[in-house]
Design a protein around this motif. Structure first.
Motif, mmCIF file in Angstrom:
data_model
loop_
_atom_site.group_PDB
_atom_site.id
_atom_site.type_symbol
_atom_site.label_atom_id
_atom_site.label_comp_id
_atom_site.label_asym_id
_atom_site.label_seq_id
_atom_site.Cartn_x
_atom_site.Cartn_y
_atom_site.Cartn_z
ATOM 1 N N THR A 10 0.840 -1.205 0.000
ATOM 2 C CA THR A 10 0.000 0.000 0.000
ATOM 3 C C THR A 10 0.872 1.250 0.000
ATOM 4 N N ARG A 11 1.927 1.255 0.769
ATOM 5 C CA ARG A 11 2.857 2.393 0.794
ATOM 6 C C ARG A 11 3.485 2.594 -0.594
ATOM 7 N N HIS A 12 3.873 1.503 -1.228
ATOM 8 C CA HIS A 12 4.460 1.585 -2.578
ATOM 9 C C HIS A 12 3.447 2.176 -3.565
ATOM 10 N N TRP A 13 2.175 1.785 -3.442
ATOM 11 C CA TRP A 13 1.116 2.340 -4.288
ATOM 12 C C TRP A 13 0.985 3.852 -4.056
ATOM 13 N N VAL A 14 0.999 4.269 -2.799
ATOM 14 C CA VAL A 14 0.915 5.706 -2.505
ATOM 15 C C VAL A 14 2.085 6.442 -3.164
ATOM 16 N N GLU A 15 3.277 5.892 -3.004
ATOM 17 C CA GLU A 15 4.465 6.563 -3.534
ATOM 18 C C GLU A 15 4.513 6.571 -5.058
ATOM 19 N N THR A 16 4.152 5.469 -5.703
ATOM 20 C CA THR A 16 4.311 5.382 -7.152
ATOM 21 C C THR A 16 3.086 5.832 -7.942
ATOM 22 N N VAL A 17 1.910 5.607 -7.407
ATOM 23 C CA VAL A 17 0.695 5.975 -8.131
ATOM 24 C C VAL A 17 0.138 7.305 -7.634
ATOM 25 N N THR A 123 -7.761 5.553 -10.966
ATOM 26 C CA THR A 123 -7.505 6.693 -10.083
ATOM 27 C C THR A 123 -7.934 6.382 -8.657
ATOM 28 N N ASN A 124 -8.804 5.391 -8.490
ATOM 29 C CA ASN A 124 -9.280 4.991 -7.166
ATOM 30 C C ASN A 124 -9.041 3.510 -6.885
ATOM 31 N N ARG A 125 -8.166 2.904 -7.667
ATOM 32 C CA ARG A 125 -7.823 1.504 -7.422
ATOM 33 C C ARG A 125 -6.523 1.437 -6.637
ATOM 34 N N ALA A 126 -6.528 0.561 -5.657
ATOM 35 C CA ALA A 126 -5.368 0.339 -4.794
ATOM 36 C C ALA A 126 -5.089 -1.156 -4.767
ATOM 37 N N PRO A 127 -3.918 -1.558 -4.298
ATOM 38 C CA PRO A 127 -3.638 -2.997 -4.259
ATOM 39 C C PRO A 127 -4.543 -3.768 -3.293
ATOM 40 N N HIS A 128 -5.097 -3.064 -2.314
ATOM 41 C CA HIS A 128 -5.980 -3.685 -1.313
ATOM 42 C C HIS A 128 -7.096 -2.693 -0.974
ATOM 43 N N PRO A 129 -8.200 -3.160 -0.419
ATOM 44 C CA PRO A 129 -9.253 -2.240 0.015
ATOM 45 C C PRO A 129 -8.722 -1.290 1.097
ATOM 46 N N LYS A 162 -4.682 8.686 -20.570
ATOM 47 C CA LYS A 162 -3.532 8.888 -21.450
ATOM 48 C C LYS A 162 -2.546 7.718 -21.321
ATOM 49 N N LEU A 163 -2.327 7.255 -20.100
ATOM 50 C CA LEU A 163 -1.451 6.106 -19.879
ATOM 51 C C LEU A 163 -2.092 4.814 -20.385
ATOM 52 N N GLY A 164 -3.402 4.715 -20.262
ATOM 53 C CA GLY A 164 -4.131 3.540 -20.720
ATOM 54 C C GLY A 164 -4.350 2.518 -19.619
ATOM 55 N N ALA A 165 -5.397 1.737 -19.788
ATOM 56 C CA ALA A 165 -5.774 0.750 -18.774
ATOM 57 C C ALA A 165 -4.689 -0.299 -18.570
ATOM 58 N N GLU A 166 -4.044 -0.736 -19.642
ATOM 59 C CA GLU A 166 -3.006 -1.765 -19.492
ATOM 60 C C GLU A 166 -1.833 -1.242 -18.666
ATOM 61 N N ALA A 167 -1.403 -0.026 -18.938
ATOM 62 C CA ALA A 167 -0.285 0.546 -18.179
ATOM 63 C C ALA A 167 -0.674 0.768 -16.724
ATOM 64 N N MET A 168 -1.892 1.225 -16.498
ATOM 65 C CA MET A 168 -2.352 1.438 -15.126
ATOM 66 C C MET A 168 -2.467 0.104 -14.387
ATOM 67 N N GLN A 169 -2.964 -0.905 -15.074
ATOM 68 C CA GLN A 169 -3.072 -2.234 -14.468
ATOM 69 C C GLN A 169 -1.687 -2.778 -14.127
ATOM 70 N N ALA A 170 -0.731 -2.582 -15.017
ATOM 71 C CA ALA A 170 0.641 -3.051 -14.767
ATOM 72 C C ALA A 170 1.262 -2.318 -13.586
ATOM 73 N N LEU A 171 1.013 -1.018 -13.487
ATOM 74 C CA LEU A 171 1.544 -0.231 -12.378
ATOM 75 C C LEU A 171 0.981 -0.725 -11.047
ATOM 76 N N LEU A 172 -0.307 -0.988 -11.020
ATOM 77 C CA LEU A 172 -0.924 -1.511 -9.802
ATOM 78 C C LEU A 172 -0.394 -2.907 -9.486
ATOM 79 N N ALA A 173 -0.174 -3.715 -10.518
ATOM 80 C CA ALA A 173 0.350 -5.063 -10.299
ATOM 81 C C ALA A 173 1.750 -5.026 -9.682
ATOM 82 N N THR A 174 2.564 -4.047 -10.054
ATOM 83 C CA THR A 174 3.907 -3.955 -9.456
ATOM 84 C C THR A 174 3.832 -3.692 -7.965
ATOM 85 N N CYS A 175 2.796 -2.992 -7.547
ATOM 86 C CA CYS A 175 2.626 -2.734 -6.113
ATOM 87 C C CYS A 175 2.333 -4.024 -5.356
ATOM 88 N N ARG A 176 1.614 -4.929 -5.992
ATOM 89 C CA ARG A 176 1.259 -6.194 -5.343
ATOM 90 C C ARG A 176 2.408 -7.200 -5.341
#
Length: 178
Positions: A10-17, A123-129, A162-176
């Motif tokens: 979650t901290r990584h998500w805050v920092e990167t996303v 914009t409102n997705r996180a690795p966990h609730p 602009k980044l696209g759903a695939e890039a956003m999904q990949a970014l969130l996946a790196t947090c997990r």
């Protein structure tokens, strides 16, 4: 999954996303004063008690700017929405609205007016609730100094699209993957 891993992800998500994509232009300043807490209670009543306990903790610790409460047991989006509704009701019932407010994040977050595959949801997705407990006074202070704060959500959605759903999904996946 252990608590430290949930917090690290979650901290990584805050920092990167959140900070990295500037979804919240105020978050970077508060990174050092953010508290992360895993609330592993299965029952709604106990999950809400943890939120109210965190309000008490913030009352006693004014140096803490904000808290992110991680609720891994609320992976089901409908259950999470019920938690969010009950959490807001509890803030109202305990006269805490005006002192605190909630922002909500979930791995399956969906805006009602967006197509299911829209990057905007990220914009409102996180690795966990997560229920993000914010101090109302802090929000008012930063918004008073920020030009056009009402444009922040639109700007965030434009960035995600602009980044696209695939890039956003990949970014969130790196947090997990931490």
């Amino acid at each position: 999954m252990n608590e430290q891993k949930l917090i690290s992800q979650t901290r990584h998500w805050v920092e990167t996303v959140v900070v990295g994509l500037n979804f919240c232009p105020f978050a970077k300043k508060e990174l050092a004063n953010t508290r992360y807490l895993v609330c592993g209670h299965e029952r709604m009543v106990r999950a809400i008690e943890a939120l109210l306990d965190e309000c008490d903790y913030l009352d006693a610790h004014p140096e803490i700017a904000t808290s992110l409460l991680i609720y891994p047991q609320f992976e089901d989006y409908e259950q999470y929405l019920a938690l969010l509704e009950e959490a807001n009701r509890s803030l109202d019932n305990n006269q805490l609205r005006g002192t605190y407010q909630l922002a909500s994040f979930h791995p399956q977050y969906c805006f009602a007016d967006e197509p299911a595959d829209s990057a905007a949801h990220y914009t409102n997705r996180a690795p966990h609730p997560v229920l993000h407990l914010l101090r109302e006074a802090s929000i008012e202070q930063v918004l008073a100094r920020y030009r056009e704060p009402e444009a922040i959500p639109e700007r965030n959605i434009a960035t995600a699209k602009k980044l696209g759903a695939e890039a956003m999904q990949a970014l969130l996946a790196t947090c997990r993957q931490l």
